[in-house]
Design an enzyme around this catalytic site. Structure first.
Site, PDB file in Angstrom:
ATOM      1  N   LYS A  84       0.815  -1.264   0.040  1.00 12.50           N
ATOM      2  CA  LYS A  84       0.164   0.253   0.000  1.00 12.50           C
ATOM      3  C   LYS A  84       1.024   1.362   0.117  1.00 12.50           C
ATOM      4  O   LYS A  84       1.670   1.349   0.774  1.00 12.50           O
ATOM      5  CB  LYS A  84      -0.931  -0.022   1.124  1.00 12.50           C
ATOM      6  N   THR A 118      -8.505   8.849   8.176  1.00 13.46           N
ATOM      7  CA  THR A 118      -8.051   7.587   7.526  1.00 13.46           C
ATOM      8  C   THR A 118      -7.716   6.531   8.589  1.00 13.46           C
ATOM      9  O   THR A 118      -7.204   5.502   8.312  1.00 13.46           O
ATOM     10  CB  THR A 118      -6.800   7.668   6.750  1.00 13.46           C
ATOM     11  N   GLY A 120      -7.870   3.233  10.489  1.00 13.33           N
ATOM     12  CA  GLY A 120      -8.280   2.083  10.117  1.00 13.33           C
ATOM     13  C   GLY A 120      -8.312   1.440   8.623  1.00 13.33           C
ATOM     14  O   GLY A 120      -8.933   0.482   8.552  1.00 13.33           O
ATOM     15  N   THR A 121      -7.889   2.300   7.957  1.00 16.02           N
ATOM     16  CA  THR A 121      -7.959   2.207   6.522  1.00 16.02           C
ATOM     17  C   THR A 121      -7.387   0.831   6.073  1.00 16.02           C
ATOM     18  O   THR A 121      -7.912  -0.062   5.185  1.00 16.02           O
ATOM     19  CB  THR A 121      -7.429   3.366   5.580  1.00 16.02           C
ATOM     20  N   GLY A 122      -6.325   0.382   6.641  1.00 22.04           N
ATOM     21  CA  GLY A 122      -5.567  -0.891   6.369  1.00 22.04           C
ATOM     22  C   GLY A 122      -6.177  -1.998   6.778  1.00 22.04           C
ATOM     23  O   GLY A 122      -6.375  -3.013   6.109  1.00 22.04           O
ATOM     24  N   CYS A 123      -6.572  -1.870   7.938  1.00 30.37           N
ATOM     25  CA  CYS A 123      -7.497  -3.042   8.663  1.00 30.37           C
ATOM     26  C   CYS A 123      -8.940  -3.296   7.780  1.00 30.37           C
ATOM     27  O   CYS A 123      -9.269  -4.465   7.457  1.00 30.37           O
ATOM     28  CB  CYS A 123      -7.880  -2.835   9.979  1.00 30.37           C
TER      29      CYS A 123
END
Length: 175
Positions: A84, A118, A120-123
């Site tokens: 990412k 943004t 928690g976007t990865g989870c």
């Protein structure tokens, strides 16, 4: 233990190791455990560039350096990675995410939204990929749908208190 589910359930692992500001969220022993035990058994991992730097012990400051990670991940026997690129500011208007899939490379581009919402976007992205894989979508389609889902959640986010706020996970649902 996840081991009883291998290999019948594809594990999508978001290696949450480093916060947005660069602060470690795990101690070195936990990071080494991830690298030696969970990451090699995962169907796909979804690190951001800061986490990939920690996994690979390298620096990633631009898209070319992201692309150069392919061989480094291969050396660790990591077959599938969605790297990412949201932390890279090489392009102020576009986020580049790169999928390394058994030697093949695919880029996923999305417009960058200027916001602090943004958290928690990865989870959320890893969870959405998992859900789409469960629904029978291909890996590429799962990633594309999931990136769009998270993008829409960011675009329709709202403020709760101060600081980094969460995305709106229910932005796609109509009342």
């Amino acid at each position: 233990s996840l081991e009883k589910y291998f290999p019948s359930v594809p594990i999508v692992l978001d290696p949450v190791m480093i916060a947005k500001g660069g602060h470690p969220l795990l101690n070195e022993n936990a990071i080494n455990y991830l690298k030696k035990t969970l990451i090699p058994k995962s169907f796909i991992i979804t690190p951001n560039t800061l986490e990939a730097e920690k996994i690979l012990n390298c620096k990633i400051k631009n898209i070319n350096e992201m692309l150069n990670c392919k061989n480094k991940f291969n050396a660790f026997n990591i077959k599938r990675v969605l790297l990412k690129g949201g932390h890279l500011l090489e392009n102020k208007n576009i986020i580049t995410n790169i999928l390394f899939n058994n030697g093949k490379i695919e880029k996923f581009l999305s417009p960058r939204i200027k916001t602090n919402n943004t958290h928690g976007t990865g989870c959320s992205l890893a969870s959405a990929i998992t859900a789409n894989l469960f629904l029978g979508k291909s890996l590429k389609e799962s990633i594309k749908l999931s990136i769009n889902y998270v993008h829409n959640g960011i675009k329709n986010s709202f403020l709760i208190g101060k600081g980094h706020n969460p995305i709106n996970h229910f932005a796609n649902f109509k009342s």
